[in-house]
Design a protein around this motif. Structure first.
Motif, PDB file in Angstrom:
ATOM      1  N   ASN A  75      40.724  45.622  47.924  1.00 21.23           N
ATOM      2  CA  ASN A  75      39.415  45.480  47.289  1.00 21.23           C
ATOM      3  C   ASN A  75      39.284  44.171  46.510  1.00 21.23           C
ATOM      4  OD1 ASN A  75      36.804  46.316  46.702  1.00 21.23           O
ATOM      5  ND2 ASN A  75      37.413  47.394  44.846  1.00 21.23           N
ATOM      6  N   GLY A  76      39.693  43.076  47.120  1.00 24.78           N
ATOM      7  CA  GLY A  76      39.612  41.777  46.465  1.00 24.78           C
ATOM      8  C   GLY A  76      38.181  41.304  46.275  1.00 24.78           C
ATOM      9  N   ARG A  77      37.868  40.892  45.063  1.00 21.88           N
ATOM     10  CA  ARG A  77      36.566  40.295  44.748  1.00 21.88           C
ATOM     11  C   ARG A  77      36.834  38.873  44.281  1.00 21.88           C
ATOM     12  NH1 ARG A  77      38.404  44.982  43.219  1.00 21.88           N
ATOM     13  NH2 ARG A  77      37.831  44.962  41.064  1.00 21.88           N
ATOM     14  N   VAL A  78      36.259  37.910  44.983  1.00 23.96           N
ATOM     15  CA  VAL A  78      36.506  36.492  44.709  1.00 23.96           C
ATOM     16  C   VAL A  78      35.317  35.916  43.940  1.00 23.96           C
ATOM     17  CG1 VAL A  78      36.865  34.216  45.749  1.00 23.96           C
ATOM     18  CG2 VAL A  78      37.922  36.249  46.791  1.00 23.96           C
ATOM     19  N   PHE A  79      35.640  35.211  42.855  1.00 23.04           N
ATOM     20  CA  PHE A  79      34.618  34.562  42.034  1.00 23.04           C
ATOM     21  C   PHE A  79      34.956  33.085  41.881  1.00 23.04           C
ATOM     22  CE2 PHE A  79      35.056  38.960  40.749  1.00 23.04           C
ATOM     23  CZ  PHE A  79      33.751  39.414  40.737  1.00 23.04           C
ATOM     24  N   PRO A 136      33.486  24.679  41.496  1.00 25.68           N
ATOM     25  CA  PRO A 136      33.607  25.617  42.622  1.00 25.68           C
ATOM     26  C   PRO A 136      35.030  25.763  43.159  1.00 25.68           C
ATOM     27  CG  PRO A 136      32.443  23.627  43.295  1.00 25.68           C
ATOM     28  CD  PRO A 136      32.643  23.532  41.815  1.00 25.68           C
ATOM     29  N   ASN A 137      35.948  24.911  42.720  1.00 27.15           N
ATOM     30  CA  ASN A 137      37.348  25.032  43.134  1.00 27.15           C
ATOM     31  C   ASN A 137      38.197  25.768  42.089  1.00 27.15           C
ATOM     32  OD1 ASN A 137      37.051  23.762  45.652  1.00 27.15           O
ATOM     33  ND2 ASN A 137      37.064  21.776  44.656  1.00 27.15           N
ATOM     34  N   ASP A 138      37.539  26.326  41.080  1.00 30.25           N
ATOM     35  CA  ASP A 138      38.183  27.162  40.061  1.00 30.25           C
ATOM     36  C   ASP A 138      37.910  28.606  40.467  1.00 30.25           C
ATOM     37  OD1 ASP A 138      39.407  28.089  37.764  1.00 30.25           O
ATOM     38  OD2 ASP A 138      37.784  27.481  36.429  1.00 30.25           O
ATOM     39  N   VAL A 139      38.976  29.331  40.860  1.00 26.92           N
ATOM     40  CA  VAL A 139      38.818  30.625  41.511  1.00 26.92           C
ATOM     41  C   VAL A 139      39.463  31.745  40.690  1.00 26.92           C
ATOM     42  CG1 VAL A 139      39.362  31.931  43.623  1.00 26.92           C
ATOM     43  CG2 VAL A 139      38.889  29.474  43.759  1.00 26.92           C
ATOM     44  N   VAL A 140      38.771  32.886  40.635  1.00 26.77           N
ATOM     45  CA  VAL A 140      39.325  34.103  40.048  1.00 26.77           C
ATOM     46  C   VAL A 140      39.166  35.203  41.089  1.00 26.77           C
ATOM     47  CG1 VAL A 140      39.051  35.877  38.263  1.00 26.77           C
ATOM     48  CG2 VAL A 140      38.801  33.466  37.667  1.00 26.77           C
ATOM     49  N   ILE A 141      40.257  35.967  41.286  1.00 28.63           N
ATOM     50  CA  ILE A 141      40.212  37.107  42.197  1.00 28.63           C
ATOM     51  C   ILE A 141      40.585  38.342  41.387  1.00 28.63           C
ATOM     52  CG2 ILE A 141      41.066  38.126  44.339  1.00 28.63           C
ATOM     53  CD1 ILE A 141      42.216  35.347  45.021  1.00 28.63           C
ATOM     54  N   ILE A 142      39.796  39.403  41.526  1.00 31.58           N
ATOM     55  CA  ILE A 142      40.111  40.690  40.917  1.00 31.58           C
ATOM     56  C   ILE A 142      40.366  41.660  42.065  1.00 31.58           C
ATOM     57  CG2 ILE A 142      39.300  42.568  39.442  1.00 31.58           C
ATOM     58  CD1 ILE A 142      37.489  40.474  38.062  1.00 31.58           C
ATOM     59  N   GLN A 143      41.528  42.325  42.027  1.00 33.40           N
ATOM     60  CA  GLN A 143      41.920  43.220  43.108  1.00 33.40           C
ATOM     61  C   GLN A 143      42.439  44.528  42.532  1.00 33.40           C
ATOM     62  OE1 GLN A 143      44.668  40.209  44.437  1.00 33.40           O
ATOM     63  NE2 GLN A 143      43.512  39.905  46.310  1.00 33.40           N
ATOM     64  N   ASP A 144      42.429  45.577  43.346  1.00 34.72           N
ATOM     65  CA  ASP A 144      43.007  46.852  42.971  1.00 34.72           C
ATOM     66  C   ASP A 144      44.463  46.874  43.417  1.00 34.72           C
ATOM     67  OD1 ASP A 144      40.484  47.589  42.083  1.00 34.72           O
ATOM     68  OD2 ASP A 144      39.988  48.641  43.934  1.00 34.72           O
ATOM     69  N   LEU A 174      44.427  43.746  39.247  1.00 33.71           N
ATOM     70  CA  LEU A 174      45.176  42.500  39.267  1.00 33.71           C
ATOM     71  C   LEU A 174      44.157  41.372  39.203  1.00 33.71           C
ATOM     72  CD1 LEU A 174      47.564  40.597  39.915  1.00 33.71           C
ATOM     73  CD2 LEU A 174      47.229  41.169  42.312  1.00 33.71           C
ATOM     74  N   THR A 175      44.335  40.476  38.236  1.00 38.64           N
ATOM     75  CA  THR A 175      43.465  39.311  38.115  1.00 38.64           C
ATOM     76  C   THR A 175      44.311  38.067  38.349  1.00 38.64           C
ATOM     77  OG1 THR A 175      42.110  40.453  36.479  1.00 38.64           O
ATOM     78  CG2 THR A 175      41.856  38.078  36.619  1.00 38.64           C
ATOM     79  N   VAL A 176      43.860  37.227  39.262  1.00 45.72           N
ATOM     80  CA  VAL A 176      44.562  35.991  39.587  1.00 45.72           C
ATOM     81  C   VAL A 176      43.577  34.844  39.383  1.00 45.72           C
ATOM     82  CG1 VAL A 176      45.931  34.777  41.313  1.00 45.72           C
ATOM     83  CG2 VAL A 176      45.853  37.265  41.349  1.00 45.72           C
TER      84      VAL A 176
END
Length: 94
Positions: free
Chosen positions: A41-45, A51-59, A11-13
């Protein structure tokens, strides 16, 4: 070979926040809710340019359950409270 309830989806948000640190506090506090929806397993980028532009990749274990969770009023309220601007872009991928 694969169990329908245990997919290996990602899942990409992607979204913008008013203040990353304030948002991160809210995100961290919402861990139990994500796990109960099968999102782990969220990974925040953060963007190097903003720096207020966020992408999260999760399982995701169960896409249908995760979609229901994303549509919930509780999550919408939590995102608003933590400073998410507008609607996030949400993508599921195998």
């Amino acid at each position: 070979m694969t169990n329908a309830q245990h997919t290996n989806e990602n899942l990409t948000v992607h979204f913008k926040v008013k203040d990353f640190n304030a948002w991160r506090t809210g995100y961290n506090g919402n861990e139990k809710s994500r796990v109960s929806a099968g999102i782990t397993n969220g990974r925040v980028f953060r963007s190097a340019d903003d720096p207020n532009d966020v992408v999260i990749i999760q399982d995701v274990a169960d896409v249908a359950k995760a979609r229901t969770w994303f549509a919930s009023e509780d999550l919408k309220a939590a995102m608003q409270k933590s400073g998410v601007i507008g609607s996030p872009s949400v993508r599921f991928a195998a």
